[in-house]
Design a protein around this motif. Structure first.
Motif, PDB file in Angstrom:
ATOM      1  N   MET A   1       0.868  -1.111   0.199  1.00  0.00           N
ATOM      2  CA  MET A   1      -0.025  -0.005   0.182  1.00  0.00           C
ATOM      3  C   MET A   1       0.787   1.201   0.072  1.00  0.00           C
ATOM      4  N   ARG A   2       1.007   2.233  -1.023  1.00  0.00           N
ATOM      5  CA  ARG A   2       1.755   3.265  -1.156  1.00  0.00           C
ATOM      6  C   ARG A   2       0.746   4.472  -1.157  1.00  0.00           C
ATOM      7  N   ARG A  19       5.323   3.795   2.296  1.00  0.00           N
ATOM      8  CA  ARG A  19       4.656   2.440   2.186  1.00  0.00           C
ATOM      9  C   ARG A  19       4.046   1.777   3.451  1.00  0.00           C
ATOM     10  N   ASP A  20       3.117   1.205   3.235  1.00  0.00           N
ATOM     11  CA  ASP A  20       2.584   0.539   4.753  1.00  0.00           C
ATOM     12  C   ASP A  20       2.552   1.118   5.811  1.00  0.00           C
ATOM     13  N   ARG A  22       4.994   2.803   7.217  1.00  0.00           N
ATOM     14  CA  ARG A  22       6.105   2.653   7.942  1.00  0.00           C
ATOM     15  C   ARG A  22       7.500   3.153   7.182  1.00  0.00           C
ATOM     16  N   TYR A 317      -2.103   5.596   6.665  1.00  0.00           N
ATOM     17  CA  TYR A 317      -2.161   4.219   6.299  1.00  0.00           C
ATOM     18  C   TYR A 317      -3.386   3.639   7.199  1.00  0.00           C
ATOM     19  N   TYR A 318      -3.154   3.853   8.580  1.00  0.00           N
ATOM     20  CA  TYR A 318      -3.877   3.424   9.547  1.00  0.00           C
ATOM     21  C   TYR A 318      -5.388   3.595   9.500  1.00  0.00           C
TER      22      TYR A 318
END
Ligand code: KG4
Ligand code: ZN
Length: 339
Positions: A1-2, A19-20, A22, A317-318
């Protein structure tokens, strides 16, 4: 996931690829410090204009990097508050345009939540590898001290996106106090790094400056400390011992921030404590919190404490995992609270 992330809430134009949540693939910042320095503070109108001039070149640079090696962008995220409305609007509109043009999902992020998620970023690594794997994610319940140029909040984070505000400043933010005292001492803008630098040569015990403990509350108050420095400087006359005044001011401010953070960590059974925001770059604050808190203290690397877009990409992302999505009606929210 970018995620392609934008941050323009104050005086840094920033675009990042994360990405992701982190891994920092790219983290570009066009700083406006030189533009605002002659004024001794941020001029909102000038900030908006500089964002307009800077954001497209940063976006083009970011897109060129992903295009070159055929990576895909999965979503677009942008800070939509809190901050300067004219500054926020630049990022929000560019993010909407990119999301619309490429048919990508859009997320609107809280700037303060972004500062907290700087603690999730793995510095210096664009992808998981053997060297970076051991850096674990922060653990909940997490007591977060968010200290920036405009905010000072003590927050209990019980999970991703789940915040309880324990305290806030009743007047000046910690960073604002640093900036104003630096101005009184003729140390220039931004004040925090300047005070930290001269304070290294000073005696922090020379002038006992007031600490507003506000018993029974996790709130902060720094305006009394600021006024006390002003009064002290009047007494000291035209050639004050600048290093000793700076060190004494910094010690008073750090004492209160660290003590309240340690008390909150104990009372709420924190698994860890995290520092966030521009003032979290302050070395004495980082050291004092580590000394006084019983659990592990998470500290973002200094360059990720001040405003950047990587932290927005991490928080996004979260939010994405939680199902949050914005649409093209997303608007700037200058007074958006963290909790
Ligand atoms: O988070 P940030 O970059 O922008 C806002 O969201 O406001 O924080 C900027 C603030 C400024 O007040 C600056 O003086 C302060 O962070 N700051 C520091 C240090 N580096 C930046 N304060 C104390 N010590 C530092 N080393
Ligand atoms: Zn900030």
């Amino acid at each position: 996931m970018r995620i392609l992330a934008f941050e323009t809430s104050c005086d840094e134009t920033a675009v990042a690829l994360v990405r992701d949540g982190r891994w920092i693939e790219s983290n570009l910042i066009a700083s406006q410090v030189d533009l605002h320095r002659p004024f001794g503070g941020i001029v909102p109108e000038a900030a908006s204009r500089a964002h307009l001039a800077n954001i497209v070149p940063l976006l083009e640079q970011s897109l060129a990097a992903v295009k070159q090696d055929g990576r895909a962008i999965d979503a677009v995220a942008v800070t939509h508050g809190p901050g300067l409305v004219g500054a926020l609007l630049v990022g929000v509109n560019v993010a909407k345009a990119v999301a619309y043009a490429r048919g990508l999902p859009l997320l609107g992020l809280n700037h303060l939540e972004g500062h907290v998620y700087a603690n999730w970023l793995v510095p210096g690594h664009a992808a998981p590898d053997a060297a970076s794997a051991p850096i674990a994610e922060p653990r909940f319940p997490l007591v977060c001290l968010i200290v920036s140029g405009a905010h000072s909040d003590l927050v209990l984070m019980r999970g991703h996106g789940d915040y309880v505000r324990l305290g806030r400043t009743r007047d000046d933010a910690a960073g604002e106090a640093f900036d104003k005292v630096a101005r009184m001492l003729g140390l220039g803008f931004p004040g925090g790094p300047a005070i930290q630098r001269v304070a290294e040569q000073g005696d922090p015990t020379r002038f006992p400056l007031p600490r507003a403990w506000l018993p029974g509350s996790y709130d902060f108050s720094f305006s009394g400390l600021k006024t006390a420095v002003l009064r002290l400087l009047k007494q000291l006359g035209p050639e004050p011992p600048v290093a000793d005044v700076a060190a004494s001011f910094q010690a008073a401010l750090v004492d209160v921030l660290a003590a309240k953070t340690a008390r909150a960590a104990a009372e709420f059974g924190a698994a860890q404590v995290a520092l966030a925001g521009g003032v979290a770059a302050n070395l004495p604050l980082r050291q004092t919190v580590q000394e006084r808190v019983d659990v592990e203290v998470r500290l973002p690397p200094v360059p990720l404490c001040t405003d950047n877009a990587a932290m927005i990409g991490a928080a996004a992302y979260y939010r994405w995992l939680a199902g949050d999505r914005a649409d093209l009606s997303l608007d700037a929210r200058p007074n958006l609270p963290v909790a």
